[in-house]
Every structure is written in C-alpha cells, then in structure tokens.
Design a protein around this motif. Sequence first.
Motif, PDB file in Angstrom:
ATOM      1  N   HIS A  36      35.878  44.492  39.764  1.00 60.53           N
ATOM      2  CA  HIS A  36      36.834  45.311  39.158  1.00 60.53           C
ATOM      3  C   HIS A  36      38.079  45.529  40.008  1.00 60.53           C
ATOM      4  O   HIS A  36      39.025  45.687  39.452  1.00 60.53           O
ATOM      5  CB  HIS A  36      35.923  46.686  38.894  1.00 60.53           C
ATOM      6  CG  HIS A  36      36.721  47.612  38.237  1.00 60.53           C
ATOM      7  ND1 HIS A  36      37.059  47.250  36.876  1.00 60.53           N
ATOM      8  CD2 HIS A  36      37.075  48.989  38.510  1.00 60.53           C
ATOM      9  CE1 HIS A  36      37.625  48.530  36.155  1.00 60.53           C
ATOM     10  NE2 HIS A  36      37.701  49.455  37.064  1.00 60.53           N
ATOM     11  N   ASP A  37      37.871  45.868  41.309  1.00 60.05           N
ATOM     12  CA  ASP A  37      39.338  46.017  41.912  1.00 60.05           C
ATOM     13  C   ASP A  37      40.204  44.952  41.932  1.00 60.05           C
ATOM     14  O   ASP A  37      41.372  45.107  41.823  1.00 60.05           O
ATOM     15  CB  ASP A  37      38.766  46.062  43.399  1.00 60.05           C
ATOM     16  CG  ASP A  37      38.143  47.388  43.871  1.00 60.05           C
ATOM     17  OD1 ASP A  37      38.269  48.505  42.853  1.00 60.05           O
ATOM     18  OD2 ASP A  37      37.516  47.635  44.658  1.00 60.05           O
ATOM     19  N   LEU A  38      39.678  43.514  41.820  1.00 63.86           N
ATOM     20  CA  LEU A  38      40.192  42.375  41.838  1.00 63.86           C
ATOM     21  C   LEU A  38      41.295  42.348  40.557  1.00 63.86           C
ATOM     22  O   LEU A  38      42.550  42.272  40.513  1.00 63.86           O
ATOM     23  CB  LEU A  38      39.658  40.970  42.049  1.00 63.86           C
ATOM     24  CG  LEU A  38      40.330  39.872  41.999  1.00 63.86           C
ATOM     25  CD1 LEU A  38      41.217  39.681  43.229  1.00 63.86           C
ATOM     26  CD2 LEU A  38      39.260  38.443  42.228  1.00 63.86           C
ATOM     27  N   LYS A  39      40.387  42.723  39.502  1.00 62.90           N
ATOM     28  CA  LYS A  39      41.166  42.546  38.085  1.00 62.90           C
ATOM     29  C   LYS A  39      42.104  43.833  38.128  1.00 62.90           C
ATOM     30  O   LYS A  39      43.260  43.435  37.544  1.00 62.90           O
ATOM     31  CB  LYS A  39      39.866  42.817  37.051  1.00 62.90           C
ATOM     32  CG  LYS A  39      40.436  42.617  35.504  1.00 62.90           C
ATOM     33  CD  LYS A  39      39.560  42.617  34.411  1.00 62.90           C
ATOM     34  CE  LYS A  39      39.920  42.028  33.165  1.00 62.90           C
ATOM     35  NZ  LYS A  39      40.933  42.958  32.762  1.00 62.90           N
ATOM     36  N   ALA A  40      41.811  44.970  38.756  1.00 63.67           N
ATOM     37  CA  ALA A  40      42.780  46.070  38.638  1.00 63.67           C
ATOM     38  C   ALA A  40      44.307  45.657  39.446  1.00 63.67           C
ATOM     39  O   ALA A  40      45.315  45.779  38.903  1.00 63.67           O
ATOM     40  CB  ALA A  40      42.309  47.265  39.460  1.00 63.67           C
ATOM     41  N   GLU A  41      43.868  44.787  40.535  1.00 64.48           N
ATOM     42  CA  GLU A  41      45.147  44.427  41.425  1.00 64.48           C
ATOM     43  C   GLU A  41      46.088  43.371  40.624  1.00 64.48           C
ATOM     44  O   GLU A  41      47.270  43.467  40.544  1.00 64.48           O
ATOM     45  CB  GLU A  41      44.727  43.755  42.574  1.00 64.48           C
ATOM     46  CG  GLU A  41      44.200  44.903  43.713  1.00 64.48           C
ATOM     47  CD  GLU A  41      43.650  44.148  44.756  1.00 64.48           C
ATOM     48  OE1 GLU A  41      43.738  42.761  45.276  1.00 64.48           O
ATOM     49  OE2 GLU A  41      43.019  44.860  45.694  1.00 64.48           O
ATOM     50  N   GLU A  42      45.287  42.554  39.892  1.00 68.59           N
ATOM     51  CA  GLU A  42      45.988  41.626  39.010  1.00 68.59           C
ATOM     52  C   GLU A  42      46.746  42.231  37.924  1.00 68.59           C
ATOM     53  O   GLU A  42      47.728  41.682  37.723  1.00 68.59           O
ATOM     54  CB  GLU A  42      45.008  40.526  38.379  1.00 68.59           C
ATOM     55  CG  GLU A  42      44.336  39.355  39.808  1.00 68.59           C
ATOM     56  CD  GLU A  42      43.406  38.595  38.959  1.00 68.59           C
ATOM     57  OE1 GLU A  42      42.922  38.688  37.747  1.00 68.59           O
ATOM     58  OE2 GLU A  42      42.688  37.722  39.651  1.00 68.59           O
ATOM     59  N   ALA A  43      46.099  43.239  37.133  1.00 64.92           N
ATOM     60  CA  ALA A  43      46.770  43.916  36.306  1.00 64.92           C
ATOM     61  C   ALA A  43      48.040  44.826  36.614  1.00 64.92           C
ATOM     62  O   ALA A  43      49.230  44.617  36.186  1.00 64.92           O
ATOM     63  CB  ALA A  43      45.921  44.908  35.715  1.00 64.92           C
ATOM     64  N   LYS A  44      47.984  45.079  37.967  1.00 64.50           N
ATOM     65  CA  LYS A  44      49.187  45.807  38.475  1.00 64.50           C
ATOM     66  C   LYS A  44      50.262  44.776  38.721  1.00 64.50           C
ATOM     67  O   LYS A  44      51.386  45.099  38.680  1.00 64.50           O
ATOM     68  CB  LYS A  44      48.958  46.488  39.791  1.00 64.50           C
ATOM     69  CG  LYS A  44      48.293  47.880  39.707  1.00 64.50           C
ATOM     70  CD  LYS A  44      48.120  48.743  41.143  1.00 64.50           C
ATOM     71  CE  LYS A  44      47.085  49.836  40.965  1.00 64.50           C
ATOM     72  NZ  LYS A  44      47.028  50.579  42.215  1.00 64.50           N
ATOM     73  N   ALA A  45      49.825  43.711  39.417  1.00 61.71           N
ATOM     74  CA  ALA A  45      50.832  42.616  39.948  1.00 61.71           C
ATOM     75  C   ALA A  45      51.526  42.006  38.492  1.00 61.71           C
ATOM     76  O   ALA A  45      52.592  41.732  38.458  1.00 61.71           O
ATOM     77  CB  ALA A  45      50.130  41.561  40.548  1.00 61.71           C
ATOM     78  N   ALA A  46      50.790  42.079  37.524  1.00 63.03           N
ATOM     79  CA  ALA A  46      51.177  41.419  36.005  1.00 63.03           C
ATOM     80  C   ALA A  46      52.392  42.623  35.346  1.00 63.03           C
ATOM     81  O   ALA A  46      53.253  42.259  34.937  1.00 63.03           O
ATOM     82  CB  ALA A  46      50.451  41.197  35.022  1.00 63.03           C
TER      83      ALA A  46
END
Length: 412
Positions: A402-412
């Motif tokens: 979940h943390d990894l997906k949240a980081e990817e969403a922020k980067a996008a």
Amino acid sequence: MSSSMPQIEAPQIVACTVSRDVQNFDLLIEDMEDALGESWGDLGFSEALAFFGQPEAQSLELIALALDAEDEENLVLMGEIIVQAKARDIKVILIAEDVSPVSLHSLLRQGADEFVPYPLPEGELAAAIDRVRAEPDPVAQAATKAPTLKPGADKDGALIVVHGLAGGTGGTTLAVNLAWELATADKKNPPKVCLLDLDLQFGAVATFLDLPRREVVYDMLSETENMDEESFGQALLTYEDRLQVLTAPAEMLPLDLISSEDVNRILNIARNQFDYVVVDMPSTLVQWSEAVLNNAHVYFAMLELDMRCAQNALRFKRALQSEELPVEKLRYVLNRAPKFTDLSAKSRVKRMAESLGISIDVHLPDGGKPITQANDHGMPLANSAPKNPLRREIAKLAASIHDLKAEEAKAA
C-alpha cells in the motif's frame, strides 16, 4: 368423586446429537444439557435417517453431528444425514475431533451450518446453537449483497497474484488475508479491493470467508463477451462491507472453461473498478496462466522447505522461461519459514534458493493451529487471531504494498 392425576408432558425434543457413540463426546453431553435442558435426544447415524421421517421429528430444529477420525470412512453417510436434515429445514452443527480439513470442507459444502472443534471451547456450542436458531439477520444478508460498480471507472488497480507451487503451501490463506489487510490498510480512506478465486475446481476462498457459492458466477464466466460492470458486479459478494469477492463456481468445472480472452476481460474490468485486485490461482499451469502473469504487477509463488516444492519451483521457472514470459514479476514466498534461531534450517533455505537460482523475498512464519481454525470458521486472521505471527507478517506485506502504491501515486 374420582380424581385423576395431572399429566406431566414430556419436553418437546428440539435438538438431537447424532454420533457413532455419544459417550465418546462427554463434553458435548454436558454442553447440550446446559444449553437445552431435557429438550434434546441422542441418535446413531442410521437411526437419524429413519427418525427424520417420523412425526416426532417435526419439532426438531437442529442436530449436532459429532464425528472423529474413525468416522471419516463413513463420509457418504454423514453427507446423506446433512442433506436429509437440510431438506427438512433442520440446522446442522458439525462437532469434529481429529477430522481432516478435506473431510470438513466436504461436509460444510453439503450444507452444514456451523462447525465447532472438539474438545468444545468454553461456551462455543451454546453460541453456535444461538446462531442457527436466530432469525436471518438483515445486516448479515446485506453483507453478502452484490456491490454496485460505476460504468466507465478507470482506476488502473494493482494486480497481485498468489500461486501455490504445491498443494497445501498456504496460497489461499495468503490471498484471502492479504486482500483483507489491503482493504483495511487505510481507515480514513480505505482502498477498494477485489479478491478473485480463479481456482475453478478446488477454490476455497468462499470457505475461508464463509460466503455462499452461487450459479451466477458460472453464468458470468461462460459469457464474458457480454459482460459489463453490472453483470460483473452481480457475480461479486461483499464481505463485511470492505472486500468484494468473486468466489469459485458452485460446481467443479474444467480449468479450460475460460480462455485467455475471458481472463483478460475479467481482469480489465476488475482493475478499472478497484484499487487492488488479488487473484488466487490454481496450482496447475493452464493456457490462461500467461494472461494473468502478463497483467500482474507482482506474482507471489508460494513454496515450502521441502523437495516437492523445490522441484516444482524449478519446473515452474523453466516453463515460464521457455515461453519467454516475464519471470522478473515472480516473488518467491516461503511459507512456514524456520524461526530466526533455527540456524540449520535457515542454511537449508539459503542452499535451496542458490540451487534453484532464485531469491526468496518473503518469509512467512508457521502460524500453527489458529490458521486452520480461522479458515474453517470463515474469518480473516485479523478478526480471529490478530496477534498470530503469520497475521502480523501478512499485515506488514500489505502495508508495504500500500505504501509503495501511495508513493507511485504521489510521483505521478
């Protein structure tokens, strides 16, 4: 004047124990007396089938079917007792001691309403009797309603696949509990999670979450070319308002019932509607396995520290490489991993990984009997054994995803 003695009516029989010999289950006798007083009786297996047809059986509300390891050779008779009881709207509580999970699963699928292990936990039989005698709970019925999906949604959800490389490696346990941990990962803004059971023959997700298997699943799978958000949503069930589940079909179906095109359609519509899609795969490689692997963001391959898993992992890896499939998506998960202090076993793990040319990224501890009990009772570990070491590791894994997906969403 003549006077007659008042007639004392015998208590109406509302329940019966059914067993080979009820004396083998002395705790059951005590608990039945505590819960029902004198309004229960005792029957042998053959007697039960005959009794169901008698007028006296019309007041019967439930039976407690008690069996142990010796009774496993009479599973057909046990199943017939359950079927005949259910045909007369009599509830069935299974009381089992040292009975294999396969046998329990078979009897539960034939219609048993509750399962209680023997020796009986304190108060568990009385609670089971209360549950089966209670009127259907509208809240509980709503918990299994189909969700409403939004046409045109485009979430591009993460696809997480779990594939046991041999029977009994814990693939379904990981899939069910990982899906639940993801669904509860963020209390303020809970992600939308869908769990798909694609093991069309022996899928146990429905059992592990105590959900019914419905004919509509087969209807959807056999006509995916006509599938839209509404028909896909109707095939799903909601577990505790948090998790959407596509169970395996009610009947055992050939794995080639669906094609790669069917699987692609199902995965596309699920990923558009949900933040996470967790797939529980059959241990068999099938023609549409390639479609799942190509769509997957991460593909967990479950194994244990034994020779059959080592050999299967080698075959699995070679099969994917020969077809030039993306093996880099594989993450090997060792279930029942040795404890930190077990140095000899840890060195065996290292040697196995080196000999197979793989990296074992996730080590899951042995959770012991509470895992089997949680699965048999149809509850995620977070609800039934929250402090169990296996539950804690799965929760950590879900949090990292979940943390990894949240980081990817922020980067996008």
